[in-house]
Write a protein that holds these residues in place. Structure first.
Motif, PDB file in Angstrom:
ATOM      1  N   VAL A 325       0.821  -1.213   0.000  1.00  0.00           N
ATOM      2  CA  VAL A 325       0.000   0.000   0.000  1.00  0.00           C
ATOM      3  C   VAL A 325       0.858   1.267   0.000  1.00  0.00           C
ATOM      4  CG1 VAL A 325      -1.953  -1.116   1.157  1.00  0.00           C
ATOM      5  CG2 VAL A 325      -0.214   0.051   2.523  1.00  0.00           C
ATOM      6  N   GLN A 326       2.155   1.137   0.305  1.00  0.00           N
ATOM      7  CA  GLN A 326       3.041   2.301   0.285  1.00  0.00           C
ATOM      8  C   GLN A 326       3.401   2.719  -1.139  1.00  0.00           C
ATOM      9  OE1 GLN A 326       6.404   1.919   3.070  1.00  0.00           O
ATOM     10  NE2 GLN A 326       5.411   0.083   3.855  1.00  0.00           N
ATOM     11  N   VAL A 327       3.343   1.773  -2.083  1.00  0.00           N
ATOM     12  CA  VAL A 327       3.879   2.032  -3.419  1.00  0.00           C
ATOM     13  C   VAL A 327       3.061   3.058  -4.193  1.00  0.00           C
ATOM     14  CG1 VAL A 327       4.519   0.992  -5.626  1.00  0.00           C
ATOM     15  CG2 VAL A 327       4.964  -0.234  -3.484  1.00  0.00           C
ATOM     16  N   PRO A 328       1.725   2.905  -4.350  1.00  0.00           N
ATOM     17  CA  PRO A 328       0.987   3.929  -5.114  1.00  0.00           C
ATOM     18  C   PRO A 328       1.076   5.318  -4.492  1.00  0.00           C
ATOM     19  CG  PRO A 328      -0.344   1.953  -4.826  1.00  0.00           C
ATOM     20  CD  PRO A 328       0.833   1.809  -3.915  1.00  0.00           C
ATOM     21  N   THR A 427      -2.912  11.088  15.156  1.00  0.00           N
ATOM     22  CA  THR A 427      -3.156   9.757  14.600  1.00  0.00           C
ATOM     23  C   THR A 427      -3.905   9.902  13.285  1.00  0.00           C
ATOM     24  OG1 THR A 427      -5.244   9.546  15.810  1.00  0.00           O
ATOM     25  CG2 THR A 427      -3.247   8.664  16.866  1.00  0.00           C
ATOM     26  N   LEU A 428      -3.687   8.961  12.398  1.00  0.00           N
ATOM     27  CA  LEU A 428      -4.394   8.966  11.127  1.00  0.00           C
ATOM     28  C   LEU A 428      -5.211   7.705  11.000  1.00  0.00           C
ATOM     29  CD1 LEU A 428      -1.515  10.619  10.459  1.00  0.00           C
ATOM     30  CD2 LEU A 428      -2.623  10.736   8.224  1.00  0.00           C
ATOM     31  N   ALA A 439      -8.895  -3.092  -0.114  1.00  0.00           N
ATOM     32  CA  ALA A 439      -9.790  -2.012  -0.532  1.00  0.00           C
ATOM     33  C   ALA A 439      -9.049  -0.683  -0.610  1.00  0.00           C
ATOM     34  CB  ALA A 439     -10.972  -1.904   0.437  1.00  0.00           C
ATOM     35  N   TYR A 440      -8.202  -0.431   0.377  1.00  0.00           N
ATOM     36  CA  TYR A 440      -7.439   0.824   0.386  1.00  0.00           C
ATOM     37  C   TYR A 440      -6.474   0.885  -0.801  1.00  0.00           C
ATOM     38  CZ  TYR A 440      -4.764   4.773   2.154  1.00  0.00           C
ATOM     39  OH  TYR A 440      -4.169   5.992   2.294  1.00  0.00           O
ATOM     40  N   TYR A 441      -5.834  -0.235  -1.100  1.00  0.00           N
ATOM     41  CA  TYR A 441      -4.900  -0.296  -2.223  1.00  0.00           C
ATOM     42  C   TYR A 441      -5.633  -0.018  -3.535  1.00  0.00           C
ATOM     43  CZ  TYR A 441      -1.214  -2.119  -5.289  1.00  0.00           C
ATOM     44  OH  TYR A 441      -0.249  -2.266  -6.265  1.00  0.00           O
ATOM     45  N   THR A 442      -6.863  -0.512  -3.661  1.00  0.00           N
ATOM     46  CA  THR A 442      -7.651  -0.269  -4.871  1.00  0.00           C
ATOM     47  C   THR A 442      -7.927   1.223  -5.053  1.00  0.00           C
ATOM     48  OG1 THR A 442      -8.705  -2.436  -4.619  1.00  0.00           O
ATOM     49  CG2 THR A 442      -9.793  -0.846  -6.068  1.00  0.00           C
ATOM     50  N   VAL A 443      -8.286   1.899  -3.977  1.00  0.00           N
ATOM     51  CA  VAL A 443      -8.523   3.340  -4.051  1.00  0.00           C
ATOM     52  C   VAL A 443      -7.228   4.075  -4.405  1.00  0.00           C
ATOM     53  CG1 VAL A 443      -9.157   5.378  -2.710  1.00  0.00           C
ATOM     54  CG2 VAL A 443     -10.484   3.277  -2.497  1.00  0.00           C
ATOM     55  N   GLY A 504      -0.324  12.365   2.194  1.00  0.00           N
ATOM     56  CA  GLY A 504      -1.510  12.042   2.973  1.00  0.00           C
ATOM     57  C   GLY A 504      -1.918  10.591   2.820  1.00  0.00           C
ATOM     58  N   LEU A 505      -1.885  10.085   1.589  1.00  0.00           N
ATOM     59  CA  LEU A 505      -2.222   8.679   1.352  1.00  0.00           C
ATOM     60  C   LEU A 505      -1.228   7.743   2.027  1.00  0.00           C
ATOM     61  CD1 LEU A 505      -3.216   8.756  -2.428  1.00  0.00           C
ATOM     62  CD2 LEU A 505      -4.736   8.279  -0.504  1.00  0.00           C
ATOM     63  N   LEU A 506       0.050   8.126   2.004  1.00  0.00           N
ATOM     64  CA  LEU A 506       1.076   7.269   2.592  1.00  0.00           C
ATOM     65  C   LEU A 506       0.874   7.114   4.093  1.00  0.00           C
ATOM     66  CD1 LEU A 506       3.698   5.681   2.095  1.00  0.00           C
ATOM     67  CD2 LEU A 506       4.962   7.807   2.451  1.00  0.00           C
ATOM     68  N   SER A 507       0.698   8.215   4.794  1.00  0.00           N
ATOM     69  CA  SER A 507       0.506   8.131   6.241  1.00  0.00           C
ATOM     70  C   SER A 507      -0.838   7.529   6.605  1.00  0.00           C
ATOM     71  CB  SER A 507       0.645   9.526   6.866  1.00  0.00           C
ATOM     72  OG  SER A 507       1.991   9.951   6.834  1.00  0.00           O
ATOM     73  N   MET A 508      -1.864   7.792   5.793  1.00  0.00           N
ATOM     74  CA  MET A 508      -3.165   7.185   6.045  1.00  0.00           C
ATOM     75  C   MET A 508      -3.094   5.674   5.874  1.00  0.00           C
ATOM     76  SD  MET A 508      -6.796   8.178   4.249  1.00  0.00           S
ATOM     77  CE  MET A 508      -6.521   9.928   4.467  1.00  0.00           C
ATOM     78  N   GLY A 509      -2.336   5.229   4.873  1.00  0.00           N
ATOM     79  CA  GLY A 509      -2.186   3.791   4.660  1.00  0.00           C
ATOM     80  C   GLY A 509      -1.462   3.117   5.802  1.00  0.00           C
ATOM     81  N   LEU A 510      -0.457   3.812   6.370  1.00  0.00           N
ATOM     82  CA  LEU A 510       0.303   3.253   7.499  1.00  0.00           C
ATOM     83  C   LEU A 510      -0.371   3.523   8.833  1.00  0.00           C
ATOM     84  CD1 LEU A 510       3.919   4.224   6.348  1.00  0.00           C
ATOM     85  CD2 LEU A 510       2.786   2.009   6.130  1.00  0.00           C
ATOM     86  N   ARG A 511      -1.414   4.355   8.819  1.00  0.00           N
ATOM     87  CA  ARG A 511      -2.190   4.717  10.019  1.00  0.00           C
ATOM     88  C   ARG A 511      -1.344   5.434  11.071  1.00  0.00           C
ATOM     89  NH1 ARG A 511      -4.432  -0.532   8.883  1.00  0.00           N
ATOM     90  NH2 ARG A 511      -6.691  -0.446   8.498  1.00  0.00           N
TER      91      ARG A 511
END
Length: 830
Positions: A325-328, A427-428, A439-443, A504-511
């Motif tokens: 999930v970090q890649v996109p 926290t994210l 699902a997150y990776y798809t988005v 934003g996506l990167l930190s959200m993916g890692l929470r």
């Protein structure tokens, strides 16, 4: 209180003396080689690790280990870098973009190698070479400064160094061994780096990332010294060190306390920011070159393969998918570099700041609004902050811009990401329904696809061509009518928005918000990775993201950095390898001169409607210091005539020409066009009024085709008429197969026609030509004369600055002779 002041002064002198060593080494290396060694901190870190290895792990005596580290390893590493990488670059012209990529490659390679060998964790047992008192370090600094001053001032070698600094090529012609001078400079610079590392290591965190960043911060003292004066660098380092120590006494109350304490603990960062953004820049030559960014046209098969590879993680589970999930997200961040550096040619080392701010704002805002809304708002908030680097980019280039963007990244990291007042309790969370990694990776993939489409549209359209023109030749772009300042701001604002979205996506993916993910050192790694895989390549960003995440997944870290650093060094050393890696072929050549068609009659290109405005200079004066170049010149360029300006070298012809074009602003007097004062109008604005120009040194855009070069003129000129492209191509004999060839590598005669066709495609009233016959053979010069006479016959005002008196006699209606900044003879010849 006196005792506290004394103790803090001693502490400040300790830090300042280490910074002074860094400044000294950077100045000497730059003066001897012309390279701003951004890898200085990485060399310091490696030497600190080597000393620790010898003393702690192998139990060597400290004196012997220090001698080997500082007298063998450090200077040997400097000489090795010079011989293997930087000396070949100097022989190829010392292009600042490629030397910058090489120095970043060294930085990244050494950081990655250290992480592989010694691990990424911090070491607290580095041996102390001197006592905690500053006197030993100050003595070393004073002795080295005195040695450098004595050698530079009183020895033959010092004279050779000064000669190399003034003009390396001329020094080589004079018999000076410039390679030896450069090697000594590199050896001394690496020695000071090693000494800095072993002195700082016992008192700061010794890890592959922390110590290099600390040394990067104190580059400020070398910038303050303008990379010239060792004495100024040393004094600045000591003063900042003492001031930083004294500021720790401040304990204001209220909300200002955390910020004041952060400034007090990071005064070198403040100095770096001020020096990079306010003081005159160093190394102001062009930024990223066409060969550095390596534009690539990807085949549909490559896109298909990339799509399949990015869809594969949907079949993963557990930690594998969590890593994926970090890649996109990282790919979107790196796409910002495609816009800013790849297409726009601007060196940006500060994208970590915008990515981290995107993550930070997303976390803050998600407390009040849904996560996706918070992400969108974060992008909108961060995008205008791109002006932090966009504004300096208007007047800075090359190394100066690199330092400005790096300073923004370092300051943001130290004053925002590393401060509890910004990140405490943050926290994210992911949006509802996207808690599952799949699902997150798809988005993420959907957003990456949208970002790729947006950047592709930007690169292909009129704005994309203007960005490429600005990258290839900034002055040529201004002359074609491109609003370069606005375009730079657009590039940096767009880049900031993309970086914020990816962050934003990167930190959200890692929470979680991890300040280390947006460390300035990581920004150097990102930049190097994108350049390695082709900065002007849409697939380069996703490929770089997959490389960075994939190589370090499941390892101890450092593999990706080492690989990227090695590739960056190889590309800097062998520029042709970049074309081979990216699948590019050398551009085909234009047909030989005998096969070219004669130029078409110019009536195919309608002239400006009569009466055309008159360009005139009134009492124009220009001086450089005490030397007067223009001493009150009056000149008129009437429509329907060819006006020639001749005179010897230094007469002031070129300066007057630049005042008419808008690239120089006179000290006194005015320039008028159609009676309106345009003295303060910039070059691109004059082009849009109808004043077109060409250059003595051909100013075409090598990465664009012949047709695209001409189209720039039609899109940015006085009249934006698509039909003018075909008319200009036919007029200049470029309407055949040559129109689809890249301008890079075409013969001089063809390039002259391309440049003139671009100028005419904007339908100008007035045409200014600077040495238009330079590099042309007799036939080509005759064709040019025929075109210029016909253009004047159709009502265009033509001014020619030319040394070829035969051409002048053939085409000029009026000839003006300049001598010592004045028109000494003038009059019609026909």
């Amino acid at each position: 209180m006196t005792g506290l002041t004394y103790d803090l002064t001693l502490a400040g002198l300790t830090v300042g003396s280490a910074a002074a060593l860094t400044g000294m080494g950077l100045v000497v290396t730059y003066r001897a080689t012309g390279v701003l060694n951004l890898a200085h901190g990485a060399i310091a870190m490696v030497c600190a690790y080597v000393l620790r290895q010898l003393v702690v792990e192998w139990h060597w005596p400290l004196a012997a280990a220090a001698a080997v580290t500082l007298l063998v390893v450090a200077p040997g590493l400097g000489v090795l870098l010079d011989v293997l990488f930087f000396r070949p670059l100097s022989l190829q012209g010392n292009d600042p973009a490629r030397t910058l990529v090489a120095s970043i490659g060294v930085f990244v390679l050494l950081v990655g190698g250290a992480a592989l060998i010694w691990g990424p964790g911090a070491r607290a047992d580095a041996p102390a070479l001197v006592t905690g008192e500053p006197w030993g370090q100050l003595a070393v600094v004073a002795a080295l400064a005195a040695l450098v001053g004595a050698v530079t001032r009183w020895t033959r070698f010092g004279g050779e160094v000064r000669a190399v600094v003034d003009n390396r090529e001329l020094a080589a012609l004079g018999g000076i061994d410039t390679d030896r001078v450069a090697s000594v400079g590199w050896a001394f610079g690496a020695f000071t780096a090693g000494l800095t590392g072993v002195l700082l290591a016992p008192y700061v965190r010794l890890d592959p990332y922390g110590l290099p960043l600390l040394v990067v911060e104190v580059i400020a003292v070398a910038v303050i010294a303008r990379m010239r004066s060792v004495v100024i660098a040393v004094c600045a380092a000591l003063l900042i060190g003492v001031a930083q120590a004294q500021l720790t006494r401040l304990h204001p109350s209220g909300r200002a306390e955390p910020l004041v304490q952060a400034v007090g603990a990071n005064l070198f960062v403040v100095a770096l920011l001020v020096a990079a953004l306010v003081l005159p820049g160093v190394g102001t030559r062009d930024a990223l070159s066409r060969t550095t960014v390596a534009a690539v046209r990807m085949s549909p098969a490559a896109w298909l393969v990339a799509g399949v590879l990015f869809l594969l993680p949907l079949g993963f589970a557990g930690s594998d998918l969590h890593t994926s999930v970090q890649v996109p997200a990282l790919a979107i961040v790196l796409l910002s570099l495609v816009v800013v550096s790849g297409r726009g040619g601007q060196i940006s080392l500060g994208q970590t700041a915008y990515a981290g701010l995107g993550a930070l704002f997303t976390g803050w805002l998600s407390r009040s609004v849904p996560e996706l809304v918070a992400l969108l708002l974060a992008v909108l908030l961060v995008a205008p902050l791109g002006l932090l680097t966009g504004r300096p980019a208007i007047r800075r280039h090359g190394l100066a811009l690199a330092l400005a963007t790096l300073a923004v990244a370092v300051a943001t990291s130290r004053f925002v990401f590393a401060q509890p007042y910004a990140t405490s309790g943050l926290t994210l969370t992911r949006p509802a329904g996207l808690g599952d990694d799949r699902a997150y990776y798809t988005v993420e993939l959907a957003l990456l696809a949208c970002a790729l489409l947006a950047v592709a549209a930007l690169r292909r359209g009129r704005t994309g061509r203007a960005l490429a023109a600005m990258r290839d030749h900034e002055e040529g772009a201004r002359a074609a009518g491109v609003p370069v300042p606005a375009l730079k701001l657009l590039a940096f604002v767009t880049g900031a928005a993309l970086a914020a979205l990816g962050g934003g996506l990167l930190s959200m993916g890692l929470r979680t918000f991890d300040p280390g993910a947006y460390d300035p050192v990581r920004g150097l790694l990102w930049f190097a990775a994108v350049v390695v895989l082709g900065a002007d390549n849409l697939l380069g960003a996703p490929a770089a993201a997959a490389l960075l995440v994939g190589l370090d997944a499941g390892t101890r870290g450092g593999v990706a950095a080492a690989a990227v650093g090695l590739l960056a060094l190889l590309i800097g050393r062998f520029p042709r390898a970049h074309e081979l890696l990216s699948g590019r072929r050398s551009p085909p050549k234009a047909p030989p001169a005998p096969a070219r068609k004669a130029l078409a009659l110019p009536h195919a290109l309608p002239a400006a409607p009569a009466p055309a405005p008159e360009l005139a200079a009134h009492g124009v004066r220009m001086s450089y210091g005490s030397y007067t170049v223009l001493a009150g010149v009056d000149l008129t360029v009437p429509p329907g005539r060819v006006t020639a300006l001749i005179g010897g070298n230094g007469a002031g012809k070129t300066t007057l020409f630049h005042c008419l074009c808008g690239t120089l602003r006179p000290d006194a007097g005015r320039v008028a066009f159609g009676g309106a004062d345009i003295t303060r109008r910039p070059a691109h604005a004059r082009t849009r009024l109808g004043i077109a120009r060409t250059f003595q040194r051909i100013a075409v855009f090598p990465s664009l085709t012949v047709e695209e070069n001409v189209r720039i003129g039609a899109e940015q000129g006085r009249v934006r008429d698509p039909a003018a492209v075909e008319q200009a191509l036919r007029l200049m004999g470029l309407a055949g197969g040559v129109r689809r060839l890249p301008a890079a590598g075409l013969p001089t005669g063809t390039l002259r026609r391309v440049e003139l066709g671009r100028a005419l495609a904007g339908r100008p009233h007035t045409l200014l030509l600077d040495e238009p016959a330079a590099g042309l053979d007799t036939i080509e010069a005759g064709e040019l004369a025929r075109v210029l006479r016909a253009l004047a016959a159709d009502g265009m005002a033509v001014l020619v600055v030319e040394h070829d008196l035969d051409l002048v006699a053939d085409i000029a209606d009026t000839v003006h002779v300049m001598r010592a900044g004045l028109l000494v003879d003038q009059g019609p010849v026909r």
